[in-house]
Design an enzyme around this catalytic site. Structure first.
Site, PDB file in Angstrom:
ATOM      1  CG  HIS A  71      75.262  14.108  65.268  1.00 48.23           C
ATOM      2  ND1 HIS A  71      75.052  13.739  63.961  1.00 48.23           N
ATOM      3  CD2 HIS A  71      74.217  13.621  65.980  1.00 48.23           C
ATOM      4  CE1 HIS A  71      73.911  13.078  63.867  1.00 48.23           C
ATOM      5  NE2 HIS A  71      73.389  12.987  65.079  1.00 48.23           N
TER       6      HIS A  71
ATOM      7  CB  ILE B  12      77.216  12.331  59.916  1.00 49.23           C
ATOM      8  CG1 ILE B  12      76.316  11.715  61.011  1.00 49.23           C
ATOM      9  CG2 ILE B  12      78.087  11.262  59.252  1.00 49.23           C
ATOM     10  CD1 ILE B  12      75.339  10.671  60.483  1.00 49.23           C
TER      11      ILE B  12
ATOM     12  N   GLY C  17      70.648  14.950  61.071  1.00 50.09           N
ATOM     13  CA  GLY C  17      69.642  15.038  60.023  1.00 50.09           C
ATOM     14  C   GLY C  17      68.690  16.201  60.259  1.00 50.09           C
TER      15      GLY C  17
ATOM     16  CG  ASP D 260      70.438  15.018  68.523  1.00 49.67           C
ATOM     17  OD1 ASP D 260      71.133  14.180  69.117  1.00 49.67           O
ATOM     18  OD2 ASP D 260      69.779  14.758  67.498  1.00 49.67           O
TER      19      ASP D 260
END
Length: 303
Positions: free
Chosen positions: A211, A226, A229, A206
């Site tokens: 991120h 961040i 998820g 990903d």
């Protein structure tokens, strides 16, 4: 209009070959914190952790299905489907559900077939449901639903869909996924997140700069990068398997969640678990931000 719902739903499914091996599985497990035992006195060579990191003992946490093939169709690939043309900075991963048809092998080769299964108009946003079905030579392995939330892309008068984000094809034996859980949790565990956790996790495929890149994160409205998820998703399933399922990954039949808030690297997850008949309800929050919700409406179905 950036999202053409009719065109997206009518598009032919996309199929492609995916493959993975023990190294991919080990990297994923490390990316969700395997061997980083929160008990400072327990070594990384704890036998319970070696099940996730040592090839001679390796088993596969079912959430590995979300990254198998290092680019197995998911959020970013869903944005390249016909009828979908959006700004990546406006995209959030709204939820994820997973049905496991057979235990995942340590090494495998399979066909992944993906399509847009639903498009919802939430007014100020759109929600896409990206469904991926994976099968190998022996039959179906898993079915993945990724709910993609696109800010600023609603308002065309389409189907609003469920009142909450589409959750899962799983059905809770204890009621609808949005019902609150009553009573004290059966278990509560805390899992610290490394400062470099997102950088390690993204090596499983990903590559969203949200991120990793501080400037991109600011453009997207966040103070800093961040955590993925799906990294929180994997950390949570591992905690459930390790504490309430005896460490047996083959007992997991389904796993669904709604991403209710962000996690920043360096924070601590508080994971609350409630046993129910054939399932475990879970709620996850960020300790340092007054237990701000992170995962909600979360269900692990098991044998």
């Amino acid at each position: 209009m950036p999202i053409d719902a009719a065109k997206a739903l009518a598009a032919e499914p996309r199929s492609g070959e995916i493959a993975w091996n023990a190294k991919d599985v080990q990297l994923y497990h490390l990316g969700i914190g395997a061997a980083a035992n929160p008990d400072k006195h327990s070594p990384a060579t704890d036998p319970d952790e070696l099940r996730y990191t040592l090839e001679s003992r390796l088993h596969v946490l079912p959430s590995f299905a979300t990254v198998a093939g290092a680019g197995s169709p998911g959020v970013i690939s869903g944005l390249s489907m016909p009828g979908v043309e959006v700004d990546l900075a406006r995209v959030l991963h709204g939820g994820q559900s997973l049905e496991i048809h057979r235990p995942l092998p340590v090494e495998g080769r399979a066909t992944a077939t993906s399509r847009i299964a639903a498009v919802y108009d939430k007014g100020k946003a759109a929600v896409l449901v990206m469904r991926t079905e994976v099968a190998d030579a022996h039959g179906p392995l898993w079915t993945n639903d990724a709910q993609i939330f696109v800010r600023g892309e609603g308002g065309w008068g389409g189907d609003r869909g469920p009142s909450a984000l589409p959750h899962s094809r799983l059905r809770s034996s204890g009621g609808t996924p949005t019902e609150p859980v009553d009573g004290e949790p059966d278990r509560i565990v805390e899992r610290p997140i490394r400062e470099d956790q997102a950088l390690l996790y993204r090596l499983s495929g990903d590559w969203n700069p949200l991120h990793a890149d501080p400037e991109f994160a600011k453009v997207a409205g966040f103070e800093r990068p961040i955590l993925h998820g799906l990294c929180t998703y994997g950390i949570t399933l591992k905690a459930v398997v390790d504490t309430l399922l005896g460490g047996d990954v083959t007992r997991v039949r389904g796993y669904a969640t709604r991403f209710a808030g962000v996690v920043y690297p360096g924070e601590t997850l508080r994971i609350r678990m409630w046993r129910r008949d054939g399932e475990i309800r879970v709620a996850v929050s960020a300790v340092e931000r007054d237990d701000a919700p992170v995962l909600a409406d979360t269900i692990v179905q098991h044998s």
